[in-house]
Design an enzyme around this catalytic site. Sequence first.
Site, PDB file in Angstrom:
ATOM      1  N   GLU A 161      -4.051  -3.940   9.486  1.00 35.38           N
ATOM      2  CA  GLU A 161      -4.594  -4.956   8.589  1.00 35.38           C
ATOM      3  C   GLU A 161      -6.031  -5.352   8.913  1.00 35.38           C
ATOM      4  O   GLU A 161      -6.815  -5.633   8.004  1.00 35.38           O
ATOM      5  CB  GLU A 161      -3.685  -6.188   8.594  1.00 35.38           C
ATOM      6  CG  GLU A 161      -2.269  -5.907   8.114  1.00 35.38           C
ATOM      7  CD  GLU A 161      -2.204  -5.457   6.662  1.00 35.38           C
ATOM      8  OE1 GLU A 161      -3.236  -5.489   5.960  1.00 35.38           O
ATOM      9  OE2 GLU A 161      -1.113  -5.065   6.216  1.00 35.38           O
ATOM     10  N   TYR A 199      -5.457  -9.880  10.254  1.00 31.20           N
ATOM     11  CA  TYR A 199      -6.361  -9.542   9.160  1.00 31.20           C
ATOM     12  C   TYR A 199      -7.799  -9.945   9.486  1.00 31.20           C
ATOM     13  O   TYR A 199      -8.708  -9.108   9.509  1.00 31.20           O
ATOM     14  CB  TYR A 199      -5.923 -10.248   7.871  1.00 31.20           C
ATOM     15  CG  TYR A 199      -4.628  -9.769   7.285  1.00 31.20           C
ATOM     16  CD1 TYR A 199      -4.607  -8.906   6.199  1.00 31.20           C
ATOM     17  CD2 TYR A 199      -3.401 -10.200   7.797  1.00 31.20           C
ATOM     18  CE1 TYR A 199      -3.421  -8.483   5.636  1.00 31.20           C
ATOM     19  CE2 TYR A 199      -2.201  -9.771   7.238  1.00 31.20           C
ATOM     20  CZ  TYR A 199      -2.214  -8.915   6.162  1.00 31.20           C
ATOM     21  OH  TYR A 199      -1.036  -8.485   5.605  1.00 31.20           O
ATOM     22  N   ASP A 211       7.710 -10.080  10.766  1.00 30.79           N
ATOM     23  CA  ASP A 211       6.965 -10.865   9.786  1.00 30.79           C
ATOM     24  C   ASP A 211       6.249 -12.040  10.434  1.00 30.79           C
ATOM     25  O   ASP A 211       5.309 -12.599   9.843  1.00 30.79           O
ATOM     26  CB  ASP A 211       7.905 -11.375   8.692  1.00 30.79           C
ATOM     27  CG  ASP A 211       8.168 -10.320   7.629  1.00 30.79           C
ATOM     28  OD1 ASP A 211       7.568  -9.236   7.718  1.00 30.79           O
ATOM     29  OD2 ASP A 211       8.977 -10.578   6.719  1.00 30.79           O
ATOM     30  N   HIS A 242      -6.017   0.861   2.784  1.00 29.32           N
ATOM     31  CA  HIS A 242      -4.844   1.177   3.602  1.00 29.32           C
ATOM     32  C   HIS A 242      -4.518   2.673   3.578  1.00 29.32           C
ATOM     33  O   HIS A 242      -3.805   3.155   4.473  1.00 29.32           O
ATOM     34  CB  HIS A 242      -3.632   0.402   3.093  1.00 29.32           C
ATOM     35  CG  HIS A 242      -3.393  -0.899   3.788  1.00 29.32           C
ATOM     36  ND1 HIS A 242      -3.257  -1.009   5.155  1.00 29.32           N
ATOM     37  CD2 HIS A 242      -3.250  -2.162   3.295  1.00 29.32           C
ATOM     38  CE1 HIS A 242      -3.037  -2.266   5.483  1.00 29.32           C
ATOM     39  NE2 HIS A 242      -3.034  -2.993   4.379  1.00 29.32           N
ATOM     40  N   HIS A 274      -8.324  -3.435  -1.145  1.00 27.29           N
ATOM     41  CA  HIS A 274      -7.574  -3.614   0.099  1.00 27.29           C
ATOM     42  C   HIS A 274      -6.467  -2.573   0.229  1.00 27.29           C
ATOM     43  O   HIS A 274      -6.362  -1.882   1.253  1.00 27.29           O
ATOM     44  CB  HIS A 274      -6.981  -5.023   0.145  1.00 27.29           C
ATOM     45  CG  HIS A 274      -6.293  -5.344   1.439  1.00 27.29           C
ATOM     46  ND1 HIS A 274      -6.933  -5.952   2.490  1.00 27.29           N
ATOM     47  CD2 HIS A 274      -5.021  -5.112   1.861  1.00 27.29           C
ATOM     48  CE1 HIS A 274      -6.092  -6.095   3.495  1.00 27.29           C
ATOM     49  NE2 HIS A 274      -4.918  -5.588   3.134  1.00 27.29           N
ATOM     50  N   GLU A 275      -5.647  -2.445  -0.814  1.00 21.95           N
ATOM     51  CA  GLU A 275      -4.538  -1.495  -0.731  1.00 21.95           C
ATOM     52  C   GLU A 275      -5.037  -0.058  -0.681  1.00 21.95           C
ATOM     53  O   GLU A 275      -4.442   0.795  -0.020  1.00 21.95           O
ATOM     54  CB  GLU A 275      -3.578  -1.697  -1.906  1.00 21.95           C
ATOM     55  CG  GLU A 275      -3.080  -3.123  -2.093  1.00 21.95           C
ATOM     56  CD  GLU A 275      -2.497  -3.743  -0.835  1.00 21.95           C
ATOM     57  OE1 GLU A 275      -2.058  -2.998   0.070  1.00 21.95           O
ATOM     58  OE2 GLU A 275      -2.475  -4.974  -0.748  1.00 21.95           O
ATOM     59  N   GLU A 303       0.794  -1.222   0.000  1.00 19.45           N
ATOM     60  CA  GLU A 303       0.000   0.000   0.000  1.00 19.45           C
ATOM     61  C   GLU A 303       0.826   1.271   0.000  1.00 19.45           C
ATOM     62  O   GLU A 303       0.471   2.263   0.671  1.00 19.45           O
ATOM     63  CB  GLU A 303      -0.910  -0.004   1.231  1.00 19.45           C
ATOM     64  CG  GLU A 303      -0.194  -0.034   2.588  1.00 19.45           C
ATOM     65  CD  GLU A 303       0.116  -1.415   3.121  1.00 19.45           C
ATOM     66  OE1 GLU A 303       0.418  -1.527   4.322  1.00 19.45           O
ATOM     67  OE2 GLU A 303       0.056  -2.392   2.347  1.00 19.45           O
TER      68      GLU A 303
END
Length: 661
Positions: free
Chosen positions: A366, A429, A421, A347, A343-344, A319
């Site tokens: 998220e 999410y 990560d 963001h 979705h992006e 994003e």
Amino acid sequence: MPRARLVTPRLVTMASALAIVAALSGGLAACGRGDKSDMPPLPASATAPVNYERDIHSYAQPAIARVKHVDLNLTADFASKTLSGTATLDVTGQAGATEVILDVRNLDIRSVADADGKVLAYTLGADDPIKGQPLTVTVPAFEADKAQKIVVTYSTRPDAAALQWLTPAQTAGGEQPFLFSQGQAILTRTWVPTQDSPGIRQTYSATITVPEALKAVMSAEMLTPDGEDAANGLHSYRFRMTNPVPPYLIALAVGDLAFASEGDRVGVWTEPSRLEAAKAEFSEMGQLVDAAEALYGPYRWGRYDLLILPPSFPFGGMENPRLTFATPTVVAGDKSLVSLVAHELAHSWSGNLVTNATWADIWLNEGTTTYFENRIMEAVYGRDRALMLQVLGWNDLQSSIATMPPLDTRLHVDLEGRDPDAGLNDIPYEKGAAFLRTIERIVGRERFDAWLKGYFERNAFRPMTAAGFLVDIRQHLVGPDNPALEAELQLDNWVYQPGLPSNAVAPQSSALAAVDTAAKAFFVDKGAASAIPWARWSTQERQHFLDWRPEGLVAGRDWLTNQQLADLESTLNLRSEGNAEVLFQWLQIAVAHRYQPAVPTLERFLTSQGRRKFVLPLFTSLWAEDGWGRPIATRIYAEARPGYHPVTTGSVDAVVGVPAG
């Protein structure tokens, strides 16, 4: 980055959809062509004092001295696979403070000086495999509210984890090389020496010098669209981002790029040979922006463009402000995967505008984005499609909760000693989105929308924590004298406890219930694949069918016969499936059953794209099939690994190992 499921052609007309969203908000917000003068002014929240949260993934001490602006002057050398030049940092600090601590990882620091070229003393601390090194610079004592400039001369290394240097053979055109960056979560420090924490927002500017045949683009306003002549046959491009952003959103791509406009403020960048396909695939981006604004307020970044990258891009999308980076696997030819854009785009509010202060609260980015994405999909494509997306996400969530360590199923997750990560899974999410849907269901959509729109406005351009989120929602939605509502919402349980609270409600979709019936008829009752209404199904229905498992199934293998697998593969034409999401799920079934005829399709898929969402699970599944899958995985990975981004290889190496030679 995207996790939610994807969309097929519209259930309602675009005109009627826009009428719906306009009614929700009283009309669409106006915006110009995306020049600086057209962007909404920064709200007061952007300049209000920040109480910095301790970030375990950064060496910076922003309460003592913090970076406010980064100015890059870098040259891309494709022969050496390096970026080299300077980063000039505007830094403010507490009165009397004499040190600034930056984050770096695998950077070759040449010198550090002030704005007048006077050398400044610096030290590089011990190297941590996750965080890299602290770069501590000694400066004259700060004066209150007065910035100093620090000029760091440096170069990146060929193995910089944020950068991927592609040969011409690894691109669509086959004639020019390509470079792109991926900064999230803490990889910006491998190409920019700055305070690499999402809670330390910075404006930035840049001059990027590249070979004359190539074009540079960034997540910023492009000041020189045609470039400027530089020495030695090079070309320079200048950029500026006047909105403060977290460092992971500083992004760069360089290649043989062409642009197609899709309206006053949206368009698509990609390699010339892919431009027409990308333009057709994403022709409705402008309507998605309009729908998002109608829901939760003005888009504050000027333009919204999309960059389709080469296949090695490790994520579905990223994003980056003004310029979403996206995988070519979403160009399916039928617009079936364009919810990645939703979705992006979402963001731009949840993540880019209001940002998690540390990666322990990535659900704030998220989960809110996944909820927002689904609302855009509902407004533009209809309630039925939105419900299917919710059900698919819910199913992923159930699988994650069942297989992950309980403490990692909390929204506010402990990442001490781990790469951030590790927090990128379905929990932030899908549990985050389910949390917001629960609040909406209990308080009503009208009240919830008013709160969420206000949340974005009150906290615009600021870092946010789980605790701060709960303070905001209690103050502006629940209220201080409403213990019954507080008890019904179970806010703390959602954020700080494992699993799902008792008020979680599974979404239902009548369309997917019909898919369940067809799945049982084939998988359990041994019906013919020709009876499956595959041609009439949307991408979501096809995904749900291939994801279906008999109730009580413990192991993933040996519940289908070779005859059934062959019937599926042949009748549904899965060897030629062009939808990456659908093909991925078929290949997971094939690997779990050691279905040898699917191996050529598997090899073609794994060597033609490097999206970690697909690559890592397939190699993990192959590796689990010891006598059968491991030789296949070893052979394919040796061929595919040179074309993968370091984000992907770092994950797969941990499963398969690094190929010899």
